[in-house]
Design a protein around this motif. Sequence first.
Motif, PDB file in Angstrom:
ATOM      1  N   PHE A   1       0.832  -1.212   0.000  1.00  0.00           N
ATOM      2  CA  PHE A   1       0.000   0.000   0.000  1.00  0.00           C
ATOM      3  C   PHE A   1       0.863   1.257   0.000  1.00  0.00           C
ATOM      4  CE2 PHE A   1      -3.794  -2.352   2.155  1.00  0.00           C
ATOM      5  CZ  PHE A   1      -3.974  -3.084   0.992  1.00  0.00           C
TER       6      PHE A   1
ATOM      7  N   LEU B   1     -10.910  -0.667  -0.165  1.00  0.00           N
ATOM      8  CA  LEU B   1      -9.980  -0.488   0.944  1.00  0.00           C
ATOM      9  C   LEU B   1      -9.800   1.009   1.172  1.00  0.00           C
ATOM     10  CD1 LEU B   1      -7.327  -3.070  -0.264  1.00  0.00           C
ATOM     11  CD2 LEU B   1      -8.939  -3.393   1.633  1.00  0.00           C
TER      12      LEU B   1
ATOM     13  N   ILE C   1      -7.402   3.624   3.062  1.00  0.00           N
ATOM     14  CA  ILE C   1      -6.099   3.699   3.740  1.00  0.00           C
ATOM     15  C   ILE C   1      -5.747   5.156   4.032  1.00  0.00           C
ATOM     16  CG2 ILE C   1      -5.325   1.577   2.593  1.00  0.00           C
ATOM     17  CD1 ILE C   1      -3.379   3.259   0.939  1.00  0.00           C
TER      18      ILE C   1
ATOM     19  N   ASP D   1      -1.351  -0.217  11.640  1.00  0.00           N
ATOM     20  CA  ASP D   1      -2.629  -0.898  11.873  1.00  0.00           C
ATOM     21  C   ASP D   1      -3.594   0.053  12.580  1.00  0.00           C
ATOM     22  OD1 ASP D   1      -2.147  -1.028  14.735  1.00  0.00           O
ATOM     23  OD2 ASP D   1      -0.760  -2.667  14.299  1.00  0.00           O
TER      24      ASP D   1
ATOM     25  N   CYS E   1     -11.343  -4.303   9.884  1.00  0.00           N
ATOM     26  CA  CYS E   1      -9.931  -3.930   9.992  1.00  0.00           C
ATOM     27  C   CYS E   1      -9.168  -5.105  10.597  1.00  0.00           C
ATOM     28  CB  CYS E   1      -9.753  -2.700  10.873  1.00  0.00           C
ATOM     29  SG  CYS E   1     -10.622  -1.246  10.291  1.00  0.00           S
TER      30      CYS E   1
ATOM     31  N   HIS F   1       0.039  -1.851   6.472  1.00  0.00           N
ATOM     32  CA  HIS F   1      -0.307  -0.421   6.396  1.00  0.00           C
ATOM     33  C   HIS F   1      -1.794  -0.372   6.730  1.00  0.00           C
ATOM     34  CE1 HIS F   1      -0.013   3.752   4.551  1.00  0.00           C
ATOM     35  NE2 HIS F   1      -1.339   3.572   4.651  1.00  0.00           N
ATOM     36  N   TYR F   2      -2.166   0.429   7.722  1.00  0.00           N
ATOM     37  CA  TYR F   2      -3.546   0.430   8.190  1.00  0.00           C
ATOM     38  C   TYR F   2      -4.546   0.535   7.039  1.00  0.00           C
ATOM     39  CZ  TYR F   2      -7.857   1.950  10.448  1.00  0.00           C
ATOM     40  OH  TYR F   2      -9.164   2.059  10.840  1.00  0.00           O
ATOM     41  N   HIS F   3      -5.570  -0.293   7.080  1.00  0.00           N
ATOM     42  CA  HIS F   3      -6.621  -0.236   6.070  1.00  0.00           C
ATOM     43  C   HIS F   3      -7.923  -0.771   6.644  1.00  0.00           C
ATOM     44  CE1 HIS F   3      -4.484  -4.069   5.668  1.00  0.00           C
ATOM     45  NE2 HIS F   3      -5.643  -4.622   5.338  1.00  0.00           N
TER      46      HIS F   3
END
Length: 119
Positions: free
Chosen positions: A9, A43, A45, A52, A90, A102-104
């Motif tokens: 990402f 998604l 992001i 996260d 999540c 990678h936070y999504h």
Amino acid sequence: MTYNPDNIFAKILRAEIPNNTVYENDHVLVFDDITPQAAVHCLIIPKGAYTDQADFSARASDAEIIAFERAIATVVDIKGIGNDGYRAVCNTKENGRQEVPHYHMHILGGEKLPAMITG
Ligand code: 5GP
């Protein structure tokens, strides 16, 4: 967990690999999942380097958090899934089976989804 800038990402954010963008602003990018698990599978992001959900929740600025939350409503509207409903997921770290660090947030909908946990 240390943020790894080589994650897929991060490469999408640097435009090193393509994506099907649904929505974008200064703080977030929304794109279609490459392996959709439902008729609609997007998604969301953040553009910042967060590993996260808990990392984002702890360290992101108010502006980033607001932008992320508002992006949920925006993608739901763009995809037309607000009336019938959807699922926001999540996955986090090993127990949550997070694959991309990678936070999504997954937004799944467009059809009746299976039970949340099947196995
Ligand atoms: P996770 O298991 O980390 O919650 O979900 C990662 C998601 O990223 C998966 O649903 C997977 O299909 C998606 N994904 C992985 N690589 C790519 C990619 O290169 N492009 C897009 N659009 N999605 C990807």
